[in-house]
Scaffold this motif. Structure first.
Motif, PDB file in Angstrom:
ATOM      1  N   GLN A 401      79.389  20.192  22.642  1.00 13.75           N
ATOM      2  CA  GLN A 401      77.902  20.022  23.056  1.00 13.75           C
ATOM      3  C   GLN A 401      77.135  19.058  22.142  1.00 13.75           C
ATOM      4  N   GLU A 402      77.534  19.127  20.867  1.00  9.81           N
ATOM      5  CA  GLU A 402      76.714  18.382  19.971  1.00  9.81           C
ATOM      6  C   GLU A 402      77.052  16.889  20.046  1.00  9.81           C
ATOM      7  N   ALA A 403      78.490  16.583  20.157  1.00  5.85           N
ATOM      8  CA  ALA A 403      78.847  15.310  20.537  1.00  5.85           C
ATOM      9  C   ALA A 403      78.293  14.743  21.574  1.00  5.85           C
ATOM     10  N   ASP A 512      71.314  20.639  28.722  1.00  7.39           N
ATOM     11  CA  ASP A 512      70.875  21.459  27.199  1.00  7.39           C
ATOM     12  C   ASP A 512      69.258  21.156  26.744  1.00  7.39           C
ATOM     13  N   GLU A 513      68.535  22.165  26.806  1.00 11.60           N
ATOM     14  CA  GLU A 513      67.120  22.126  26.297  1.00 11.60           C
ATOM     15  C   GLU A 513      67.065  21.431  24.934  1.00 11.60           C
ATOM     16  N   LYS A 514      67.998  21.500  24.231  1.00 16.76           N
ATOM     17  CA  LYS A 514      67.900  21.100  22.775  1.00 16.76           C
ATOM     18  C   LYS A 514      68.067  19.403  22.812  1.00 16.76           C
ATOM     19  N   LYS A 515      68.317  18.974  23.761  1.00 10.96           N
ATOM     20  CA  LYS A 515      68.363  17.461  23.827  1.00 10.96           C
ATOM     21  C   LYS A 515      67.282  16.746  24.676  1.00 10.96           C
ATOM     22  N   LEU A 516      66.197  17.613  25.067  1.00  7.38           N
ATOM     23  CA  LEU A 516      65.150  16.928  25.833  1.00  7.38           C
ATOM     24  C   LEU A 516      64.468  16.072  25.252  1.00  7.38           C
ATOM     25  N   PRO A 517      63.971  14.911  25.937  1.00  7.09           N
ATOM     26  CA  PRO A 517      63.394  14.009  25.269  1.00  7.09           C
ATOM     27  C   PRO A 517      61.805  14.226  24.713  1.00  7.09           C
ATOM     28  N   ILE A 532      66.971  19.176  34.927  1.00  5.44           N
ATOM     29  CA  ILE A 532      67.910  18.166  35.103  1.00  5.44           C
ATOM     30  C   ILE A 532      69.051  17.906  34.153  1.00  5.44           C
ATOM     31  N   ALA A 533      70.199  17.500  34.625  1.00  8.65           N
ATOM     32  CA  ALA A 533      71.475  17.224  33.523  1.00  8.65           C
ATOM     33  C   ALA A 533      71.253  15.725  33.684  1.00  8.65           C
ATOM     34  N   TRP A 534      71.194  14.838  32.404  1.00  8.03           N
ATOM     35  CA  TRP A 534      71.059  13.593  32.155  1.00  8.03           C
ATOM     36  C   TRP A 534      71.891  13.299  31.100  1.00  8.03           C
TER      37      TRP A 534
END
Length: 794
Positions: A401-403, A512-517, A532-534
């Motif tokens: 997930q982090e990668a 994953d919400e942690k990577k939202l812009p 969305i998935a992105w």
């Protein structure tokens, strides 16, 4: 008596003469009818302008015929009844009663022409004019007139009257380069021929007699005079009432000269190239979405133009059907400076990290990886290939997930090594990507970082596979016809190329919400962004910026860059492409309900795993995390990172019952049992103290210990290599490297395909000159510990 006899004789002679002439005329007409050929195929050879429509029937763009004319064929039922009657009144008032030639009109014309000694009246009927127009015969003489008359008779005997009238209304000239009433109506009045008023219909009906002379945009007075003349005829024939006549005569023509529509130019060029012979094409394009995409792409270019970003492109695909809903080839089609006519949607460019989700998806499907599974982001040498991260640093052990969230390179390359380059290439082909067609060795492990080239169109189709629960549906740009009914349902088509379980897990990873812009966090609630998935992508040297996003309904891919290939520091997927994708999604759902997220498949379960390894926890694992997995597919290996060990305080070695001396001072210690290269990295960077790591096992131990096994670090297992053409095979080599914890100067014995190759020290690099084919490389040390890998050389 004699005088009376002479008169009777003369009368009989004249009657016989006329009878003979009549018989001769009939015989001549019969012969002409037999011998003048008529081929009904000419009725189907009408040159039409190609009309490209959006999914709702709105005109996107029209194209000139080969003769550089506008001609839009319309059935009689799609033309104003006023127009039909006006043309009959103007050109052929006995159209429905004669058989193609109006004998009364012929006699009248002959009499007038003879008495005036010049041509003052014609007798051409609508069928005769149809023949003339179709044959494109402009020479006016008796022979051509006779030929047209005969062919008109034959045509009228074979065709319905309304069809002949329909042909005339579609091929008659109406001034300028307009052919047919529909083209004229759209150009002069900005509406279809079905919506013409009486005054407008009669104005158009008067044009074919002398199209240039009566052309209303140049000679409106002449056109109105001709219109009023036709209105008078219609009144006299009872086609209109006096009230209608008075109203139409007083009406002042309001011309609304309309330029030809020119929407979605790159898309319409694409469709025209695919279907060059189709007159009317109903496409899948959604004009509202097209407007959203066009505005978003050009807006971003405008905002970043001074930073050296001059172009962008994007595409929106409906997942279930593959239908292209929007297609923006460049920021400005008309920009000569920035080569705006180039279609960026079909231009192949390096996708950077945008291919990583596909590689991880393959591994998830095969059971190699789970979201919490651990990769080691450390400096690595993959058989001579040493990838670096965009930030030029490394993070040590990270979850998948982090990668993926941080788009780390080493884990992606390691994932590709495990899944196989060939497998990844075949998977992309199954997702509709045709441009990745070279041998695996050509791309190598750098494939994970975007060494191949792909177009936004094909990348969007591939991401639509992830969005469509693993099912591939090829993109489509037109709506097919089914038994005369328009249909665009293709939801039962396509094929499953990825399990729905793997697709579901990947959708969760990419959303994953942690990577939202950051744009979503500072927007202040002005826009509602759907889930969305992105994934982003940035090519080497900052020449291409990508973002692909999807939800259950749509997939969007955006690319920014310069068609010249010029780089810009600002060209990163995160900085320019991602905000555009999110903005487009927000605009799409501004007036429609958002879809439910994917339903979790029954065969996706949750389990707790050790956070340090992503594997099944053992009794010493203290930190656990919830993970998704696929029962019966995902690996179920026990964790071996956290361990309680017996340590000899004097020597520092790990000992066991077989090697711990009676006099030894032993203590129990919690240790981390990382692979050798990972342990070295963690100690070097200060992430882990050396005392926390599991030390080497007592070398004097009489029992072989798995912790002291030798390990091949180059080449990696399942690596693929390609010999470089033009360079002799003897000068090309692959480095053989091995590693073993606490090994000192251990001797290593290398074997190629079972045969002894070379002896070297554990720290020495050995160069092997490969041959084409599959090979098994193995090594062993002095204690008998061994390791082996398989490689492919092309």
């Amino acid at each position: 008596m004699t005088l009376m006899y002479c008169k009777i004789f003369k009368l009989k002679f004249i009657l016989k003469l006329f009878a003979g002439l009549a018989v001769s005329a009939v015989i001549a007409a019969a012969l002409l009818y037999v011998f003048i050929p008529y081929n009904s195929a000419i009725l189907t050879g009408i040159k039409q302008s190609q009309v490209i429509l959006d999914r709702d029937g709105n005109v996107l763009r029209t194209f000139l015929t080969d003769d550089d004319e506008w001609c839009f064929y319309a059935g009689l039922d799609r033309m104003s009844p006023f127009l039909k009657n006006a043309v009959i009144a103007a050109e052929d008032k006995r159209f429905y009663s004669h058989s193609g030639v109006d004998i009364a009109a012929v006699l009248r014309a002959a009499y007038l022409d003879a008495t005036k000694l010049k041509i003052v009246s014609g007798a051409s009927t609508i069928p005769m004019q149809v023949v003339k127009l179709l044959e494109q015969n402009d020479r006016r003489n008796v022979a051509n007139k006779v030929s047209e008359a005969v062919k008109a008779l034959k045509m009228s005997s074979e065709e319905e009257k309304d069809f002949v009238l329909e042909l005339y209304l579609n091929i008659a000239p109406f001034g300028r380069n307009l052919r047919g009433a529909e083209a004229a109506s759209q150009y002069y009045f900005g509406r279809h021929a079905s919506g013409l008023s009486l005054a407008e219909a009669t104005l158009l009906a008067g044009l074919p007699k002398a199209p240039s002379y009566f052309r209303p945009d140049r000679h409106i007075e002449r056109a109105v005079e001709r219109r009023n003349f036709i209105l008078g005829r219609m009144l006299g024939l009872g086609m209109i009432t006096p009230e209608q006549y008075d109203g139409a005569v007083r009406e002042i023509p309001e011309l609304k000269l309309q330029p030809a529509p020119f929407n979605a130019p790159h898309f319409t060029n694409f469709v025209r190239a695919l279907y060059p012979d189709k007159a009317i094409i109903v496409t899948t394009l959604d004009s509202r979405m097209q407007g959203i995409l066009d505005n978003a792409v050009s807006k971003t270019v405008d905002e970043n133009y001074d930073y050296g970003i001059t172009n962008g492109s994007g595409v929106i695909i409906e997942n279930a059907t593959g239908a292209i809903r929007a297609y923006a080839g460049s920021a400005d089609f008309f920009s000569k400076k920035d080569s705006g006519e180039i279609d960026g949607v079909r231009m192949k460019r390096p996708p950077g990290s945008a291919l990583k989700p596909f590689i991880y998806s393959i591994g998830i499907e095969k059971g190699y990886f789970t979201p919490a599974g651990v990769f080691y982001d450390i400096p690595a040498d993959f058989s001579g290939y040493s990838p670096d991260n965009y930030e030029k640093n490394f993070s040590g052990p990270v979850s998948l997930q982090e990668a993926l969230n941080r788009s780390l390179n080493v884990p992606a390359v390691d994932a590709l090594r495990k899944t196989g380059v060939n497998t990844a290439i075949e998977f992309m082909k199954n997702c509709g990507v045709t441009g990745i067609n070279r041998a695996p060795g050509y791309y190598g492990l750098s494939f994970a970082l975007g060494s191949a080239e792909i177009s936004p169109l094909e990348l969007s189709n591939a991401y639509a596979v992830l969005a469509n629960s693993g099912r591939f549906v090829p993109y489509s740009c037109i709506i097919p016809e089914d038994a005369g009914r328009r249909t665009e349902t293709r939801e039962n088509q396509g094929r499953q190329v990825l399990t729905k379980e793997a697709a579901y897990i990947m959708a969760g990873l990419l959303s994953d919400e942690k990577k939202l812009p950051a744009m979503m966090k500072v927007d202040g609630g002005k826009k509602v962004y759907p889930r969305i998935a992105w994934k982003t992508g940035t090519s080497f040297g900052n020449k291409d910026a990508w973002c692909a996003g999807y939800n259950p309904e749509f997939t969007i891919v955006i690319w920014y860059g310069n068609f010249s290939g010029r780089s810009s520091p600002r060209l990163t997927g995160t900085q320019v492409a991602t905000p555009c994708v999110f903005d487009v999604f927000a605009e799409i759902y501004a007036d429609r309900s958002m879809p439910e997220w994917y339903e979790e498949p029954a065969n996706v379960k949750t389990r707790e795993v050790c956070v340090l390894s992503g594997k099944i926890p053992e009794k010493f694992c203290r930190n656990l995390v919830t993970d998704l997995y696929i029962p019966g597919t995902s690996a179920e290996e026990p964790c071996a990172i956290e361990k309680e060990a017996l340590i000899d305080i004097e020597t520092g070695y790990e000992v066991c019952a077989a090697c711990a001396g009676k006099e030894s001072r032993i203590e129990r210690r919690d240790c981390f049992n990382y692979p050798t290269d990972v342990a070295e990295y963690l100690v070097t960077t200060g992430a882990t103290a050396k005392e926390q790591l599991l030390p080497p096992h007592n070398p004097a131990c009489p029992v072989a210990n798995v912790q002291n096994k030798i390990e091949i670090i180059s080449p990696r297992d399942m690596s693929a290599f390609a010999l470089i053409k033009g360079i002799t095979q003897e000068t090309q080599g692959i480095a053989l490297k091995a590693r073993k914890g606490g090994s000192g100067n251990t001797k290593v014995y290398w074997f190629i395909d079972g045969g002894f190759y070379k002896e070297a020290g554990i720290h020495e690099d050995v160069l092997w000159k490969p041959t084409i084919g599959g090979h098994r490389i193995s090594c062993a040390d002095e204690t008998g510990s061994s390791a082996a890998v398989n490689v492919e050389v092309e």
